[in-house]
Design a protein around this motif. Structure first.
Motif, short mmCIF file in Angstrom:
data_model
loop_
_atom_site.label_atom_id
_atom_site.label_comp_id
_atom_site.label_asym_id
_atom_site.label_seq_id
_atom_site.Cartn_x
_atom_site.Cartn_y
_atom_site.Cartn_z
N ILE A 119 -8.05 -33.82 -35.35
CA ILE A 119 -7.22 -33.07 -36.29
C ILE A 119 -5.93 -32.69 -35.58
CG2 ILE A 119 -7.02 -30.93 -37.61
CD1 ILE A 119 -10.04 -31.01 -38.02
N GLN A 120 -4.81 -33.03 -36.20
CA GLN A 120 -3.52 -32.67 -35.60
C GLN A 120 -3.13 -31.26 -36.03
OE1 GLN A 120 -0.24 -35.36 -36.30
NE2 GLN A 120 1.17 -34.15 -35.08
N VAL A 121 -2.83 -30.43 -35.03
CA VAL A 121 -2.50 -29.03 -35.27
C VAL A 121 -1.04 -28.78 -34.90
CG1 VAL A 121 -3.14 -26.63 -34.79
CG2 VAL A 121 -4.88 -28.44 -34.67
N LEU B 211 -18.07 -36.82 -44.03
CA LEU B 211 -17.64 -38.18 -44.34
C LEU B 211 -18.39 -39.17 -43.45
CD1 LEU B 211 -13.82 -37.53 -44.77
CD2 LEU B 211 -15.55 -37.84 -46.56
N PRO B 212 -19.03 -40.17 -44.05
CA PRO B 212 -19.97 -41.02 -43.30
C PRO B 212 -19.34 -41.92 -42.25
CG PRO B 212 -19.64 -41.87 -45.52
CD PRO B 212 -18.97 -40.54 -45.48
N ASN B 213 -18.07 -42.27 -42.41
CA ASN B 213 -17.47 -43.25 -41.50
C ASN B 213 -16.45 -42.64 -40.54
OD1 ASN B 213 -18.96 -45.49 -42.58
ND2 ASN B 213 -17.61 -45.40 -44.37
N LEU B 214 -16.50 -41.31 -40.41
CA LEU B 214 -15.63 -40.62 -39.46
C LEU B 214 -16.49 -39.78 -38.52
CD1 LEU B 214 -12.72 -39.20 -41.69
CD2 LEU B 214 -12.93 -41.48 -40.67
N THR B 215 -16.05 -39.67 -37.27
CA THR B 215 -16.66 -38.76 -36.31
C THR B 215 -15.57 -37.84 -35.77
OG1 THR B 215 -18.35 -40.36 -35.64
CG2 THR B 215 -17.88 -38.55 -34.12
N LEU B 216 -15.74 -36.55 -35.98
CA LEU B 216 -14.75 -35.59 -35.50
C LEU B 216 -14.95 -35.37 -34.00
CD1 LEU B 216 -12.50 -33.54 -36.07
CD2 LEU B 216 -14.28 -31.85 -36.57
N ARG B 217 -13.88 -35.59 -33.22
CA ARG B 217 -13.97 -35.48 -31.78
C ARG B 217 -13.16 -34.33 -31.18
NH1 ARG B 217 -15.87 -40.07 -29.16
NH2 ARG B 217 -15.77 -38.71 -27.32
N GLY B 218 -12.21 -33.76 -31.96
CA GLY B 218 -11.45 -32.65 -31.39
C GLY B 218 -10.10 -32.47 -32.03
N LEU B 219 -9.13 -32.04 -31.22
CA LEU B 219 -7.81 -31.66 -31.73
C LEU B 219 -6.70 -32.36 -30.95
CD1 LEU B 219 -8.34 -27.78 -32.00
CD2 LEU B 219 -8.64 -29.48 -33.82
N LYS C 92 -13.62 -22.99 -30.39
CA LYS C 92 -14.13 -22.38 -31.62
C LYS C 92 -14.67 -23.45 -32.57
CE LYS C 92 -10.97 -18.40 -31.52
NZ LYS C 92 -9.82 -17.74 -32.22
N LEU C 93 -13.97 -24.58 -32.62
CA LEU C 93 -14.40 -25.68 -33.47
C LEU C 93 -15.75 -26.23 -33.00
CD1 LEU C 93 -13.23 -27.32 -35.90
CD2 LEU C 93 -12.41 -28.98 -34.22
N ALA C 94 -15.90 -26.38 -31.70
CA ALA C 94 -17.16 -26.88 -31.15
C ALA C 94 -18.32 -25.92 -31.43
CB ALA C 94 -17.01 -27.11 -29.64
N GLU C 95 -18.04 -24.63 -31.39
CA GLU C 95 -19.07 -23.63 -31.70
C GLU C 95 -19.45 -23.67 -33.18
OE1 GLU C 95 -17.49 -19.89 -30.51
OE2 GLU C 95 -17.49 -20.38 -28.36
N ARG C 96 -18.47 -23.88 -34.03
CA ARG C 96 -18.71 -23.90 -35.47
C ARG C 96 -19.46 -25.17 -35.91
NH1 ARG C 96 -15.64 -21.76 -39.95
NH2 ARG C 96 -14.74 -20.27 -38.44
N PHE C 97 -19.21 -26.27 -35.19
CA PHE C 97 -19.82 -27.55 -35.58
C PHE C 97 -20.57 -28.15 -34.39
CE2 PHE C 97 -16.15 -26.89 -38.32
CZ PHE C 97 -16.69 -27.11 -39.58
N PRO C 98 -21.66 -27.53 -33.98
CA PRO C 98 -22.38 -28.01 -32.79
C PRO C 98 -22.98 -29.39 -32.96
CG PRO C 98 -23.68 -26.35 -33.96
CD PRO C 98 -22.32 -26.36 -34.59
N GLU C 99 -23.17 -29.83 -34.21
CA GLU C 99 -23.75 -31.16 -34.43
C GLU C 99 -22.72 -32.27 -34.21
OE1 GLU C 99 -21.71 -30.00 -38.18
OE2 GLU C 99 -22.96 -28.98 -36.69
N GLN C 100 -21.45 -31.92 -34.15
CA GLN C 100 -20.39 -32.90 -33.89
C GLN C 100 -20.12 -32.98 -32.38
OE1 GLN C 100 -18.51 -34.64 -36.53
NE2 GLN C 100 -20.24 -33.90 -37.72
N ASN C 101 -19.69 -34.14 -31.94
CA ASN C 101 -19.38 -34.33 -30.51
C ASN C 101 -17.92 -33.96 -30.26
OD1 ASN C 101 -19.54 -35.08 -27.82
ND2 ASN C 101 -19.13 -37.24 -28.26
N ILE C 102 -17.62 -32.67 -30.34
CA ILE C 102 -16.24 -32.21 -30.22
C ILE C 102 -15.93 -31.97 -28.75
CG2 ILE C 102 -14.60 -30.39 -30.87
CD1 ILE C 102 -16.19 -30.14 -33.50
#
Length: 238
Positions: free
Chosen positions: A128-130, A156-164, A190-200
């Motif tokens: 995500i661009q901030v 979304l099934p074909n995206l993996t959120l990795r960070g900022l 904060k994002l990693a804490e909110r979405f622990p199931e994602q590999n952020i």
């Protein structure tokens, strides 16, 4: 030894020095070679010097390079990152050709990238661009919008959120650079804490002029172009 190889070795040494100075382990920061406007011959030189990750800003130019190396040099196993703004009418080309996208900043683009990602490819790795500086001339969302967009991406099934990712204000003093990068690093945690199931695990921040501050703040990927390839020629951008 080519000048590009020398440049890569110098940048790599600087990254290692910055990691050591900050007490970070080796290989915690990846080098993304920004190859926009550069010919395939220059990219090949960089690849032969051991560089694997390349960043492109322009869709047509980038997809042409991906196709060239897929056809002529598949043995190099290059990893292509899209780091420019994404127009809706060009999102399919990004989804079909790149492994990473650093510039997701709205729901419409996230949905299109997922819908248009070919099923035979791994999920697209996205950042995500901030807009940490609040400059109207820069792309990216403000920090209050990050979690809503992240929530969507996580479904979304074909995206993996990795960070900022961010492009902060162009300032020369180290303290201001460090403050801006630290702000993004805190948001990533904060994002990693909110979405622990994602590999952020990724912070794409830092270029030639502010790389040291970015690494001290926690960058995991620095985007370096001119210091590797020399001055850019924008006459043929697409």
């Amino acid at each position: 030894m080519t000048s590009i190889q020398q440049n890569i070795e110098q940048i790599t040494s600087q990254i290692e020095g910055a990691q050591q100075k900050c007490g970070r382990g080796r290989d915690t920061v990846q080098l993304l070679a920004v190859s926009k406007t550069k010919p395939v011959e220059a990219i090949l030189e960089a690849a032969q010097a051991g560089q694997v990750r390349f960043g492109e800003n322009y869709v047509q130019e980038g997809t042409d390079k991906v196709a060239y190396f897929s056809q002529h040099h598949p043995e190099l196993g290059l990893e292509w990152h899209f780091i420019g703004p994404i127009q809706s009418n060009k999102s399919r080309h990004v989804a079909e050709n790149f492994a990473w996208v650093h510039t997701v900043d709205r729901a419409k683009i996230a949905k299109r990238l997922s819908e248009q990602r070919p099923q035979d490819l791994q999920p697209l790795q996205v950042l995500i661009q901030v807009n940490t500086s609040g400059e109207l001339s820069k792309s990216g969302i403000n920090e209050n919008e990050i979690f809503e967009l992240a929530e969507l991406i996580s479904t979304l099934p074909n995206l993996t959120l990795r960070g900022l990712m961010s492009i902060p204000a162009n300032v020369s003093d180290y303290a201001s650079q460090l403050a801006a990068f630290t702000q993004l690093a805190e948001l990533k945690e904060k994002l990693a804490e909110r979405f622990p199931e994602q590999n952020i695990d990724t912070l794409s921040m830092g270029m030639s002029g502010d790389m040291q501050a970015a690494i001290e703040a926690g960058s995991t990927m620095v985007r370096i172009g001119t210091a590797i390839f020399g001055a850019r020629d924008y006459t043929n951008k697409a």
